[in-house]
Design a protein around this motif. Structure first.
Motif, PDB file in Angstrom:
ATOM      1  N   LYS A  17      76.961  -4.091  32.482  1.00 31.88           N
ATOM      2  CA  LYS A  17      77.083  -4.615  31.121  1.00 31.88           C
ATOM      3  C   LYS A  17      76.212  -5.861  30.914  1.00 31.88           C
ATOM      4  O   LYS A  17      75.908  -6.220  29.775  1.00 31.88           O
ATOM      5  N   MET A  18      75.803  -6.517  32.002  1.00 31.33           N
ATOM      6  CA  MET A  18      74.934  -7.692  31.884  1.00 31.33           C
ATOM      7  C   MET A  18      73.614  -7.317  31.216  1.00 31.33           C
ATOM      8  O   MET A  18      72.977  -8.145  30.572  1.00 31.33           O
ATOM      9  N   GLU A  19      73.182  -6.044  31.362  1.00 35.25           N
ATOM     10  CA  GLU A  19      71.913  -5.590  30.803  1.00 35.25           C
ATOM     11  C   GLU A  19      72.123  -4.740  29.550  1.00 35.25           C
ATOM     12  O   GLU A  19      71.181  -4.124  29.049  1.00 35.25           O
ATOM     13  N   SER A  20      73.325  -4.689  29.055  1.00 35.84           N
ATOM     14  CA  SER A  20      73.636  -3.817  27.926  1.00 35.84           C
ATOM     15  C   SER A  20      72.904  -4.252  26.651  1.00 35.84           C
ATOM     16  O   SER A  20      72.723  -5.437  26.409  1.00 35.84           O
ATOM     17  N   ARG A  65      77.233  -7.916  26.843  1.00 37.28           N
ATOM     18  CA  ARG A  65      76.529  -8.917  27.665  1.00 37.28           C
ATOM     19  C   ARG A  65      77.363 -10.200  27.758  1.00 37.28           C
ATOM     20  O   ARG A  65      77.488 -10.808  28.819  1.00 37.28           O
ATOM     21  N   LYS A  66      77.916 -10.566  26.634  1.00 39.12           N
ATOM     22  CA  LYS A  66      78.763 -11.767  26.611  1.00 39.12           C
ATOM     23  C   LYS A  66      79.999 -11.569  27.489  1.00 39.12           C
ATOM     24  O   LYS A  66      80.371 -12.444  28.272  1.00 39.12           O
ATOM     25  N   CYS A 100      79.186 -11.923  31.218  1.00 37.42           N
ATOM     26  CA  CYS A 100      79.034 -13.320  31.672  1.00 37.42           C
ATOM     27  C   CYS A 100      80.394 -13.991  31.841  1.00 37.42           C
ATOM     28  O   CYS A 100      80.635 -14.702  32.820  1.00 37.42           O
ATOM     29  N   ARG A 137      69.743 -13.943  31.603  1.00 36.69           N
ATOM     30  CA  ARG A 137      70.491 -14.095  30.346  1.00 36.69           C
ATOM     31  C   ARG A 137      70.304 -15.488  29.721  1.00 36.69           C
ATOM     32  O   ARG A 137      70.665 -15.705  28.573  1.00 36.69           O
ATOM     33  N   ASP A 150      68.308 -15.098  26.731  1.00 36.98           N
ATOM     34  CA  ASP A 150      68.815 -14.053  25.836  1.00 36.98           C
ATOM     35  C   ASP A 150      68.562 -14.447  24.387  1.00 36.98           C
ATOM     36  O   ASP A 150      68.546 -15.629  24.031  1.00 36.98           O
ATOM     37  N   VAL A 195      75.518 -15.588  24.203  1.00 38.74           N
ATOM     38  CA  VAL A 195      75.310 -15.041  25.545  1.00 38.74           C
ATOM     39  C   VAL A 195      74.745 -16.116  26.467  1.00 38.74           C
ATOM     40  O   VAL A 195      75.167 -16.259  27.628  1.00 38.74           O
TER      41      VAL A 195
END
Length: 674
Positions: A46-49, A55-56, A59, A88, A91, A96
Motif C-alpha cells: 500500500k506504500m506504493e498504491s 499510502r497514508k 505510513c 514518500r 509524495d 502522506v
C-alpha cells in the motif's frame, strides 16, 4: 582511575525503546519472534498504491506496528521500509509526507544507530533539507498571525517536531552524518524555536533543544554558531534560569518545561567558555546555573514510586479492552489512550533525570584526560618534552580546579548531591528485565536502568575529583563514607550477577559501580571495613572481565580495602591475589599491562608503612622475595609498551615510574631487615 563522560547513546528523549541487541540476527528469527508477520506485506504494497488514503494508511501503520516490537521492525527493515518511506517524503500529497516523516521519526527512535545509518546512506537528508525553509516560513506566519489554519499549526508542531527529531538522531549516527548536518547550518533554525518557546507547544521546542544539545557536544561548527550570537546566549540563559514562562495545556505545569530548562543549561555548558561581551560570559555556569537547576531535579523524584505507578498502569492497560488503533479509512498516528499518555509522561520524567545526571557528570569530570599522544614526527623518544606536557596538564588542571571547588567545597554537598545520587542508584522491581521474559514495560525499564548507571557515573566523577583534590572535612566524615560504600553494595546486591542476552545493563551497572568503589575507597582509605563476600566478588569480577580499565579499577578498589589497619585477614587475601597477577621470570603476566602496573603500585602502597598491624602478612608470606622475582619481568613488560599507540606514552611513563618505585621499595624493605 578514569572519569566518566557523557554517553551519546543516551541522548534521545525517547531512546531505543526496546533494546534488542540480544535478539537473534536474521529475518527468519525475526519472523518467528513477531506476531505480525502477515501484516508486513500489505503495508509495503500500500506504500506504493495510487490511492492517497492507502499510502497514508501504510505510513501510519508503520508507526503503530513497530511500537515496542523490535522483531516486527526488523521484518519491515528487511522489506526496505526505510527506502519506501524516504520515497514518500516527495509524495504529491502533503498528508502522506507528514505521516511518512512521523513514521521515519519513530523508526529512528526505536531502531537506534543502525537504522539511522541506513537512512543517511539512502540520502534522507536531501528531502529533509528542503523542508527547513518551508518550516521557517510557516513558523514566522504562525507567530505573526493570531489565527492560522490547522494545517499550519500541524506543520509548526507535529511536522517540525518529527523532522528535528530525525535530524538529531542522525547527528549521533556517524561523523559523516554530523558533518553533513553541519553543512545545513541548523543553529538559526533551531534557535528560532527556542526564542519563541513562550508562544509554541513544548514538543517542537524541546526537540529543537535536544538537537542543539547534541550538535554542540564537541562539535566546533555548532559551538561557534551559538557562541557568536549574543541573542542566542541570552535566550538560553533565560530558559535555563526558567525566567521565560512557557504555555501549558489547561494551565497545568508541563514537565517538559523542566526538560527544556535542563537542555538549555546543557547547551550552555557544551559551549563553555562563553566569550565576552555577552552577559552570559560573566556567569559561573556550573555554580550559578547547573547546580541550582539540577540538584532539585534529581532530588525530587522517587524511582520506586514511578516503578510502582508504571506497573499499576500496565496492569490496568492489560485488563481493559484494546481498541484497534488503525483502519484503512481513518488512520490515527497520534491517537494515544490516557494510560499510554501517563506512561509516556512517567518515562519523560525519568529521561529528564537521566539528562540532568548526564550534565552533572560532565560538570564533575573536572580532571584532564591522560596526556595526549603526540604525532610521531613530534615525539621525543628520549622523553625530553615531559616538561612541556606537564605544563599543558597544569594549565588544564587550573582551568578545571574551580569547578571541582564549586562541587565539593561545601560541607553539605554529601547530603545535597551525593545522597540523592546514591538514592538514584538503587534498583526497583522494574529496573532490569527478568531473566526469562521481557519487562512488563520495556521503555520504563530502559529508562530506569539508564538513570541508575548515569547516577553511578556522576558519583564516579565526584569521588575521582575528591581523591585528586582532597577535602579534609569530607575525609573526616567516616560515617558518610560507610554510607556511600554500603549503599553501592546494596545496589549491587539487588542487581545481582546474572548475565546473558538481554542483561547487558546489569553488566554495565557492575562495570561503573566498581569505579565508584575505587573512588570511595580512595577518599576514605584505611577507614572502610569490607566483608569477605565483597572482597571475593571484586576478585571474581577482576578475574572475569576482559576490559583492562575495569581490571585496573578492581585492583584499585582492592588496594584501598587492603589498607585498613585492622583488616589483617582481608589484607592477606587481597595481597595474595595481587601477587598472583604479577609476572615472574618464567611466567608471563596474566594481566594486560595497565592493570599489572596498578597491581605493582598497589602492593608498594599497601606495605609502605611497616608499623601497621597487617604488615605481618608481608613478612610471613615472604612477599619481599616474590616481588624481587618479578622485577625483571616487570621491566620487560614496561619496556614493551609502544609509545606510539593510543595512551601508550602516558602508560610507558607511569610504568617506568612504578618500576623504579618497585626497585626502591625492595631496597627499603631489605634495609629494614625485618
Amino acid at each position: 582511575m578514569g572519569k566518566s563522560q557523557k554517553k551519546k547513546a543516551m541522548r534521545r528523549h525517547n531512546p531505543v525503546r526496546v533494546p534488542d541487541s540480544h535478539l537473534p540476527k536474521g529475518l527468519a528469527s525475526a519472523s518467528q519472534q513477531s506476531s505480525k508477520s502477515n501484516e508486513i506485506l500489505p503495508i509495503i504494497q500500500k506504500m506504493e498504491s495510487p490511492d492517497v488514503s492507502e499510502r497514508k494508511w501504510a505510513c501510519v501503520a508503520v508507526s503503530n506496528i513497530i511500537q515496542n516490537d523490535p522483531s516486527t521492525r526488523r521484518l519491515l527493515q528487511g522489506k526496505n521500509v526505510v527506502g519506501a518511506l524516504i520515497t514518500r517524503l516527495t509524495d504529491s500529497e502533503e498528508e502522506v509526507v507528514i505521516e511518512a516523516v512521523g513514521a521515519l521519526r519513530n523508526l529512528c527512535v526505536d531502531g537506534g544507530y543502525d537504522i539511522c545509518a541506513e537512512m543517511y546512506n539512502k540520502n534522507i537528508l536531501a528531502p529533509l533539507k528542503s523542508f527547513i525553509p518551508k518550516m521557517s516560513t510557516t513558523l514566522t506566519q504562525y507567530l505573526e498571525t493570531p489565527k492560522v489554519p490547522d494545517s499550519v499549526q500541524r506543520i509548526v508542531y507535529d511536522f517540525s517536531d518529527n523532522v528535528i527529531t530525525i535530524l538529531w538522531c542522525l547527528s549521533e549516527t556517524s561523523n559523516k552524518a554530523l558533518n553533513a548536518i553541519n553543512d545545513i547550518q541548523l543553529v538559526p533554525f533551531l534557535m528560532s524555536f527556542l526564542a519563541a518557546c513562550n508562544k509554541l507547544s513544548l514538543a517542537p521546542v524541546t526537540a529543537a533543544a535536544q538537537c542543539l544539545y547534541v550538535l554542540t557536544d564537541d562539535n566546533w561548527p555548532a559551538i561557534t554558531d551559538v557562541r557568536s550570537d549574543a541573542g542566542y546566549l541570552a535566550c538560553l540563559l533565560s530558559i535555563a534560569r526558567r525566567e521565560q514562562p512557557v504555555p501549558a495545556p489547561d494551565s497545568q505545569p508541563d514537565p517538559r518545561a523542566i526538560t527544556l530548562a535542563v537542555l538549555s543549561a546543557g547547551i550552555l555548558r557544551n559551549i563553555l567558555p562563553i566569550p565576552p561581551p555577552s552577559a552570559a560570559s560573566f556567569v559561573e555556569i556550573d555554580k550559578d546555573v547547573i547546580l541550582p537547576l539540577l540538584q532539585p531535579v534529581i532530588s525530587a523524584i522517587s524511582l520506586s514510586e514511578i516503578s510502582n505507578e508504571v506497573q499499576e498502569l500496565v496492569q490496568r492497560q492489560n485488563s481493559e479492552p484494546q481498541l484497534e488503533k488503525m483502519t484503512l479509512h481513518t488512520p490515527k498516528s497520534g491517537h494515544k489512550t490516557e494510560i499510554e499518555l501517563q506512561l509516556e509522561n512517567l518515562e519523560g520524567k525519568l529521561r529528564t533525570v537521566q539528562l540532568s545526571l548526564e550534565i552533572l557528570t560532565g560538570a564533575c569530570a573536572t580532571l584532564p584526560d591522560p596526556t595526549p599522544d603526540l604525532p610521531k614526527d613530534q615525539e621525543d623518544p628520549e622523553g625530553d618534552d615531559d616538561l612541556d606536557i606537564d605544563a599543558q596538564v597544569d594549565i588544564e588542571m587550573d582551568a578545571t580546579e574551580e569547578t571541582t571547588q564549586n562541587i565539593v567545597e561545601s560541607p553539605s554537598f554529601l547530603t545535597t548531591l551525593v545522597a540523592p545520587l546514591l538514592a538514584l542508584t538503587q534498583p526497583t522491581a522494574l529496573s532490569f528485565p527478568p531473566l526469562a521474559s521481557q519487562s512488563v514495560h520495556p521503555p520504563s525499564t530502559s529508562a530506569l536502568s539508564s538513570v541508575h548507571i548515569s547516577a553511578l557515573e556522576c558519583l564516579n566523577n565526584i569521588f575521582l575529583s575528591l581523591t585528586t583534590t582532597p577535602n579534609p572535612s569530607v575525609a573526616a566524615d567516616v560515617n558518610a563514607g560507610l554510607t556511600v560504600w554500603n549503599g553501592v553494595w546494596t545496589a549491587l546486591g539487588l542487581v545481582g550477577t546474572q548475565t546473558g542476552p538481554g542483561q547487558e545493563k546489569r553488566q554495565e551497572f557492575w562495570e561503573v559501580a566498581v569505579g565508584v568503589l575505587w573512588g570511595v575507597g580512595g577518599v576514605w582509605k584505611g577507614s572502610l571495613v569490607s566483608n569477605a563476600e565483597q572482597i571475593d566478588l571484586l576478585i571474581q569480577f577482576n578475574n572475569s572481565t576482559f576490559n583492562p580499565r575495569q581490571k585496573t579499577q578492581c585492583i584499585g578498589a582492592l588496594e584501598c580495602l587492603a589498607q585498613t589497619p585492622t583488616a589483617i585477614d582481608a589484607n592477606r587475601k587481597i595481597s595474595e591475589h595481587l601477587l598472583s597477577l604479577l609476572p615472574v621470570a618464567s611466567i608471563s603476566a596474566s594481566l594486560d599491562t595497565e592493570p599489572m602496573i596498578q597491581a605493582v603500585s598497589a602492593l608498594i602502597d599497601i606495605y609502605s608503612d611497616e608499623t601497621l598491624p597487617y604488615d605481618i602478612n608481608f613478612r610471613q608470606g615472604n612477599y619481599l622475595e616474590r616481588l624481587v622475582n618479578s622485577v625483571e619481568a616487570v621491566r620487560k613488560v614496561v619496556k614493551a609498551i609502544d609509545r606510539r599507540t593510543g595512551g601508550g606514552r602516558e602508560l610507558r611513563r607511569r610504568g617506568e615510574e612504578v618500576r623504579e618505585n618497585l626497585i626502591g621499595f625492595i631496597k627499603y624493605r631489605r634495609d629494614l631487615q625485618l
